[in-house]
Design an enzyme around this catalytic site. Structure first.
Site, PDB file in Angstrom:
ATOM      1  N   GLY A   1      39.617  36.481  42.778  1.00  0.00           N
ATOM      2  CA  GLY A   1      40.629  37.524  42.856  1.00  0.00           C
ATOM      3  C   GLY A   1      42.039  36.993  43.056  1.00  0.00           C
ATOM      4  O   GLY A   1      42.248  35.925  43.637  1.00  0.00           O
TER       5      GLY A   1
ATOM      6  N   HIS B   1      39.268  40.934  40.356  1.00  0.00           N
ATOM      7  CA  HIS B   1      40.282  41.942  40.624  1.00  0.00           C
ATOM      8  C   HIS B   1      41.653  41.316  40.868  1.00  0.00           C
ATOM      9  O   HIS B   1      41.790  40.267  41.479  1.00  0.00           O
ATOM     10  CB  HIS B   1      39.882  42.811  41.816  1.00  0.00           C
ATOM     11  CG  HIS B   1      39.639  42.041  43.074  1.00  0.00           C
ATOM     12  ND1 HIS B   1      40.640  41.702  43.948  1.00  0.00           N
ATOM     13  CD2 HIS B   1      38.492  41.541  43.604  1.00  0.00           C
ATOM     14  CE1 HIS B   1      40.132  41.038  44.972  1.00  0.00           C
ATOM     15  NE2 HIS B   1      38.832  40.918  44.788  1.00  0.00           N
ATOM     16  N   ASP B   2      42.662  41.967  40.315  1.00  0.00           N
ATOM     17  CA  ASP B   2      44.072  41.635  40.547  1.00  0.00           C
ATOM     18  C   ASP B   2      44.507  40.311  39.924  1.00  0.00           C
ATOM     19  O   ASP B   2      45.570  39.791  40.273  1.00  0.00           O
ATOM     20  CB  ASP B   2      44.404  41.642  42.051  1.00  0.00           C
ATOM     21  CG  ASP B   2      44.037  42.954  42.713  1.00  0.00           C
ATOM     22  OD1 ASP B   2      44.698  43.963  42.420  1.00  0.00           O
ATOM     23  OD2 ASP B   2      43.069  42.982  43.497  1.00  0.00           O
TER      24      ASP B   2
END
Length: 264
Positions: free
Chosen positions: A139, A121-122
């Site tokens: 992440g 994520h991200d």
């Protein structure tokens, strides 16, 4: 015309350009958008709020847009955005973003992403990168343009990887990797600069020479980081042609996290 295999399951709300190809047994969710010329192989799952650009080639057995592997995630409408002309090989997993950051995982254009690559994520990936097999990003990792990650490279969360840098096979990155630097090891250590890659991308001899001087200041002259930055800044007057490269390096060093530090 769009070619969708009879066994593929496409949600009626999904938005696929008329030139998109979808292989057998692929599932595409309601919030997915796919641009012109993109081909999606068999046995893929594309879900979440995922936007895929033009002329991408997505091979079989990929999972794109699944929720982040983050216990704090509570169903927020975060996104995965993939640009144009990317090659995504087998068994890659790209997660959507999380509310603890921008909420967006982003891949730029013209990237070559080999089998088993994981983007948590991200993560933000620039343009023209190469990720060899089993490159794994935790992440919030940011990867600059033209970076090359060797096979089985593992990157700790929040690490930044500079443009034109390169990791060797089985590298473990706990710290930020400055632009142009080639590294290897567990944990990673700087070995050289990516001179051959720069020449192939059209860097003039003067610009390559400036990159060599930056490497010398950071890694060969036993300087503190602050003194190395001052010496690098002086290269703008000595080699004006290399000023964008010098500015990129100084900006990266300025923004590097004090907790994380840089590979040295």
């Amino acid at each position: 015309m769009t070619f969708i295999h009879a066994t593929a399951i496409i949600d009626p709300a999904a938005e696929l350009d008329s030139s998109v190809t979808v292989g057998p047994y692929t599932l595409i969710g309601p919030h997915v958008k796919v641009g012109a010329g993109t081909t999606i192989g068999p046995h893929c799952v594309i879900e979440g709020h995922t936007t895929i650009g033009r002329d991408n080639r997505i091979f079989q057995f990929n999972s794109l847009g699944a929720i982040p592997q983050d216990k704090k995630y509570a169903g927020e409408p975060c996104e995965l955005i993939i640009g144009d002309r990317n090659v995504i090989r087998e068994f890659c997993t790209f997660n959507i973003g999380s509310p603890g950051d921008t909420g967006v995982t982003k891949v730029g254009d013209d990237n070559w992403l080999m089998a088993y690559v994981h983007l948590a994520h991200d993560c933000v990936v620039g343009n023209n990168t190469i990720f060899a097999n089993n490159s794994q990003l935790a992440g919030h990792v940011h990867v600059g343009d033209w970076a090359i990650l060797g096979g089985f490279t593992v990157v700790h969360q929040f690490v930044k990887i500079g443009a034109h840098s390169m990791t060797a096979m089985c590298t473990l990155l706990f710290a930020d990797l400055p632009p142009f630097v080639m590294c290897q090891g567990q944990p990673a250590q700087a070995r050289s600069m990516n001179y051959e890659g720069l020449r192939r991308r059209g860097f003039s001899p003067e610009r390559v020479s400036a990159v060599k001087a930056m490497h010398k200041a950071l890694y060969r002259d036993d300087l503190t980081l602050q003194v190395a930055r001052e010496r690098i800044a002086e290269l703008v007057d000595k080699t004006p042609e290399a000023s964008p490269d010098v500015e990129m390096m100084l900006s990266f060093l300025e923004q590097s996290s004090p907790q994380r530090g840089i590979v040295r």
